[in-house]
Design a protein around this motif. Sequence first.
Motif, short mmCIF file in Angstrom:
data_model
loop_
_atom_site.label_atom_id
_atom_site.label_comp_id
_atom_site.label_asym_id
_atom_site.label_seq_id
_atom_site.Cartn_x
_atom_site.Cartn_y
_atom_site.Cartn_z
N GLN A 110 0.83 -1.90 -0.23
CA GLN A 110 0.23 0.19 -0.35
C GLN A 110 0.72 1.07 0.08
O GLN A 110 1.01 2.15 -0.12
N GLN A 111 1.73 1.57 0.14
CA GLN A 111 3.11 2.46 0.48
C GLN A 111 2.82 2.63 -0.77
O GLN A 111 3.36 4.11 -1.99
N TYR A 112 2.39 2.42 -2.38
CA TYR A 112 2.83 1.80 -3.77
C TYR A 112 1.66 2.87 -3.55
O TYR A 112 0.78 3.56 -5.32
N ILE A 122 -9.30 7.56 -4.32
CA ILE A 122 -8.50 8.20 -2.65
C ILE A 122 -7.98 7.01 -1.65
O ILE A 122 -9.65 7.26 -1.65
N PRO A 123 -6.69 6.57 -1.19
CA PRO A 123 -7.04 5.89 -0.07
C PRO A 123 -7.51 6.46 0.77
O PRO A 123 -7.38 8.00 0.77
N ALA A 124 -7.88 5.29 1.45
CA ALA A 124 -8.57 6.05 2.85
C ALA A 124 -7.60 6.65 3.35
O ALA A 124 -8.11 8.26 4.18
N TRP A 125 -5.82 6.72 4.30
CA TRP A 125 -5.33 7.27 4.68
C TRP A 125 -4.68 8.55 4.13
O TRP A 125 -4.05 9.09 4.48
N GLU A 126 -5.61 9.05 2.89
CA GLU A 126 -4.81 10.20 2.18
C GLU A 126 -6.26 11.39 1.95
O GLU A 126 -5.83 12.33 1.66
N VAL A 127 -7.37 10.47 2.77
CA VAL A 127 -8.51 11.65 2.26
C VAL A 127 -8.27 12.91 2.95
O VAL A 127 -9.01 14.07 2.78
N ASN A 128 -7.57 12.62 3.77
CA ASN A 128 -7.64 14.31 4.75
C ASN A 128 -6.53 15.43 4.36
O ASN A 128 -6.51 16.60 4.62
N THR A 129 -5.99 14.89 3.81
CA THR A 129 -4.58 15.21 3.00
C THR A 129 -4.39 16.02 1.59
O THR A 129 -3.46 16.65 1.42
N VAL A 130 -5.42 15.32 0.63
CA VAL A 130 -5.64 15.15 -1.04
C VAL A 130 -6.51 16.22 -1.09
O VAL A 130 -7.93 16.66 -0.98
N GLU A 131 -6.55 17.02 -2.39
CA GLU A 131 -7.05 17.85 -2.80
C GLU A 131 -7.98 16.80 -3.52
O GLU A 131 -7.98 15.64 -4.20
N LYS A 132 -9.72 17.46 -3.71
CA LYS A 132 -10.83 16.64 -3.96
C LYS A 132 -11.20 16.94 -5.41
O LYS A 132 -11.02 18.27 -5.97
N ASN A 133 -11.99 16.32 -6.44
CA ASN A 133 -12.38 16.11 -7.57
C ASN A 133 -13.40 16.71 -7.89
O ASN A 133 -14.33 16.47 -6.39
N GLU A 134 -14.41 16.22 -8.65
CA GLU A 134 -15.81 16.58 -8.96
C GLU A 134 -16.60 14.53 -8.47
O GLU A 134 -16.87 14.81 -7.63
N VAL A 176 -11.41 4.54 -1.09
CA VAL A 176 -10.70 3.32 -1.10
C VAL A 176 -9.23 2.99 -0.05
O VAL A 176 -9.01 3.20 0.01
N GLU A 177 -10.32 2.15 0.60
CA GLU A 177 -9.12 1.32 1.72
C GLU A 177 -9.13 -0.46 0.89
O GLU A 177 -9.98 -1.48 0.62
N PHE A 237 -8.31 -7.25 -4.53
CA PHE A 237 -7.79 -6.19 -5.67
C PHE A 237 -8.82 -5.40 -6.21
O PHE A 237 -10.09 -5.63 -6.05
N GLY A 238 -8.29 -3.90 -6.35
CA GLY A 238 -9.35 -3.01 -6.91
C GLY A 238 -8.75 -1.97 -6.49
O GLY A 238 -9.55 -1.48 -5.68
N SER A 239 -7.43 -1.60 -6.55
CA SER A 239 -7.51 0.23 -5.98
C SER A 239 -7.49 1.43 -6.84
O SER A 239 -7.27 2.62 -6.87
N GLY A 240 -7.96 0.71 -8.10
CA GLY A 240 -8.21 2.06 -8.99
C GLY A 240 -6.68 2.49 -10.06
O GLY A 240 -7.00 2.88 -10.80
#
Length: 293
Positions: A93-95, A108-120, A125-126, A131-134
Motif C-alpha cells: 500500500q505504500q505504492y 483516494i486511498p483512505a489514509w490520504e483522504v484528509n490530505t489531498v485535494e478533491k475532484n468532482e 478506497v481502503e 483487488f482493485g485500487s483503481g
Amino acid sequence: MQWKEVNIAVAPRATDAVALLLYECGSNGAVIHDEETDECGRIRITAYFPSQPHIEKEINNKLQVLATGEKLSLAIAWQPQVADETEWLYTWQQYFHATDVTRRCRIIPAWEVNTVEKNEINIIVEPGRAFGSGLHETTAMCIRLLEKYVRSEQQVWDIGTGTGILAIAAAKYGAAAVKAVDIDEASVQQAVKNVQRNDVAAQVQVERGDLLQNLTPPKNGVDLVVANLVTDPVVCLLAGVHRFIKKGGHLIVSGIIDTRIEEVYAAVKRYGFIVREEKNGNGWYALYLQQEE
C-alpha cells in the motif's frame, strides 16, 4: 490466508509482459520497482500469490515459457518465508496514492483522504487485501466507460467487485441500484466498508457469489453489467449473462490480456453481443458491448 512473495528481475522492455502474466496467473497485485536496477540493468517486479501446493513450479514454468519466447534473461526468487495475512495486507500500500482516472474522477486511498485535494467525483478506497485500487489499467478503463455510459435510474451489476470500486463509481455516476458480487468473503467485507465509506449504501448491495451463480434475474433485466475479471471468466460470463440483461442492454468487460483478445471477440459474436466501444492500454483491453435485440 497466507501468501508467497516472488521477486523477478527482468529487462525493462519486458516488465509489462511479466506483470501481465503474473496477473493472469492469479497475483493480487504486482509492484514494478522501476526506480532501481540490478547490476545487469534489470528491473525487479514483486508479486504475491496465495500459498498453495505447486504454485512456485506452476509460475516458474510459465515465466520460463515467456522468457524463451521473448529471449529474456529472468532471475526468479521466491521468499522462503510465507507472509501472513496482516503483513500481506499492507506491504504494497505504500505504492498506492491518490490518482485521477478521468478529468472528473479521483481515486483516494483512505489514509490520504484528509490530505489531498478533491475532484468532482471522489472514490475513497481502503483496499485491504481485495483487488482493485483503481491504479490498474483495467480498473481505470472500466471507470472511464462507466462515466460515459451510466445513466440515472439504471440498474447496474458489478461482477467480481473486489474492493467495490466499480460499484461505487456506478452509484456516484447516478445509477439507481447497484448489485456488487464477489466470490471472496474478505473482498465482500471490504467492499461493504468502502460502500459505507463513500455514502452509497442506499444504492449499492454487496453479496457473495461466483459470477452469476445463484443470482436471480430481475423482472425487467439489468441495464448494465460490469465485470473486471480475467479472460477465462469473461468468456464464461458472456455465455450466461444474456439471461440477466434486458433486451438491448449493455456489458462492460475488462481484464482481457491483448494476447487473448481474439478469443473474447469470438465469444462476443458467438453469444450475441456487439462491440460498441473498446479501450486498450498497457497490454489490456476493456470492451463496451450491447446485447443484440
